[in-house]
Design a protein around this motif. Structure first.
Motif, mmCIF file in Angstrom:
data_model
loop_
_atom_site.group_PDB
_atom_site.id
_atom_site.type_symbol
_atom_site.label_atom_id
_atom_site.label_comp_id
_atom_site.label_asym_id
_atom_site.label_seq_id
_atom_site.Cartn_x
_atom_site.Cartn_y
_atom_site.Cartn_z
ATOM 1 N N LEU A 114 14.650 24.146 6.439
ATOM 2 C CA LEU A 114 13.921 23.002 6.982
ATOM 3 C C LEU A 114 13.789 21.894 5.941
ATOM 4 O O LEU A 114 13.997 20.711 6.240
ATOM 5 N N ILE A 115 13.463 22.263 4.719
ATOM 6 C CA ILE A 115 13.342 21.285 3.640
ATOM 7 C C ILE A 115 14.676 20.581 3.412
ATOM 8 O O ILE A 115 14.729 19.362 3.238
ATOM 9 N N GLN A 116 15.767 21.332 3.464
ATOM 10 C CA GLN A 116 17.092 20.734 3.292
ATOM 11 C C GLN A 116 17.391 19.748 4.422
ATOM 12 O O GLN A 116 17.932 18.665 4.183
ATOM 13 N N GLN A 117 17.019 20.093 5.644
ATOM 14 C CA GLN A 117 17.229 19.191 6.780
ATOM 15 C C GLN A 117 16.400 17.913 6.617
ATOM 16 O O GLN A 117 16.879 16.813 6.901
ATOM 17 N N ILE A 118 15.169 18.053 6.159
ATOM 18 C CA ILE A 118 14.311 16.886 5.928
ATOM 19 C C ILE A 118 14.918 15.993 4.858
ATOM 20 O O ILE A 118 14.952 14.763 4.999
ATOM 21 N N ARG A 119 15.429 16.582 3.797
ATOM 22 C CA ARG A 119 16.055 15.783 2.731
ATOM 23 C C ARG A 119 17.270 15.033 3.258
ATOM 24 O O ARG A 119 17.505 13.877 2.900
ATOM 25 N N GLN A 120 18.037 15.696 4.110
ATOM 26 C CA GLN A 120 19.212 15.054 4.689
ATOM 27 C C GLN A 120 18.805 13.873 5.567
ATOM 28 O O GLN A 120 19.386 12.792 5.480
ATOM 29 N N CYS A 121 17.789 14.065 6.403
ATOM 30 C CA CYS A 121 17.289 12.975 7.260
ATOM 31 C C CYS A 121 16.780 11.820 6.415
ATOM 32 O O CYS A 121 17.041 10.643 6.714
ATOM 33 N N ARG A 122 16.082 12.157 5.360
ATOM 34 C CA ARG A 122 15.531 11.139 4.474
ATOM 35 C C ARG A 122 16.640 10.306 3.834
ATOM 36 O O ARG A 122 16.546 9.071 3.748
ATOM 37 N N ALA A 123 17.698 10.978 3.407
ATOM 38 C CA ALA A 123 18.834 10.277 2.799
ATOM 39 C C ALA A 123 19.496 9.354 3.822
ATOM 40 O O ALA A 123 19.849 8.205 3.513
ATOM 41 N N GLU A 124 19.651 9.833 5.050
ATOM 42 C CA GLU A 124 20.260 9.010 6.100
ATOM 43 C C GLU A 124 19.380 7.813 6.436
ATOM 44 O O GLU A 124 19.879 6.701 6.637
#
Length: 110
Positions: free
Chosen positions: A83-93
């Motif tokens: 979940l944290i990895q997905q949040i980081r990915q969304c944040r980068a996008e």
């Protein structure tokens, strides 16, 4: 660093025969053995022993139940890591989108 079963017994207060029993009933709890067949425990395994001891003595789990609880906790940690990895990915996008929008607005004003 590794510890012998005697050192682990001294560190944790868990008797060696209990540690050997836990190896049989707790999934994933299998210390490495040296060429002579002596058990060698890593720091991570020592931490696991402390967690097992707490669950069994304080929370009154069986050894099998404590092992299952630890597996469930590990799964929660993994789920949270995903979940944290997905949040980081969304944040980068979102950051990329913000930069694109900001740059395009700046171009329109000029």
């Amino acid at each position: 660093m590794t510890y012998t079963i005697g050192q682990v017994e001294d560190l944790t207060g868990v008797k060696s025969h209990v540690l050997r029993y836990w190896e049989e009933v707790v999934p994933g709890f299998t210390p490495q053995k040296d060429v002579s067949g002596r058990r060698l425990y890593t720091q991570k395994e020592v931490e696991l022993i402390f967690r097992l001891k707490y669950l069994i003595t304080e929370k009154k789990y069986t050894a099998e139940g404590a092992g299952q609880r630890i597996l469930e906790e590990a799964q929660l940690v993994q789920d949270n890591a995903d979940l944290i990895q997905q949040i980081r990915q969304c944040r980068a996008e979102l950051s990329e989108l913000y930069i694109l929008i900001r740059n395009s607005e700046g171009g329109i004003r000029n």
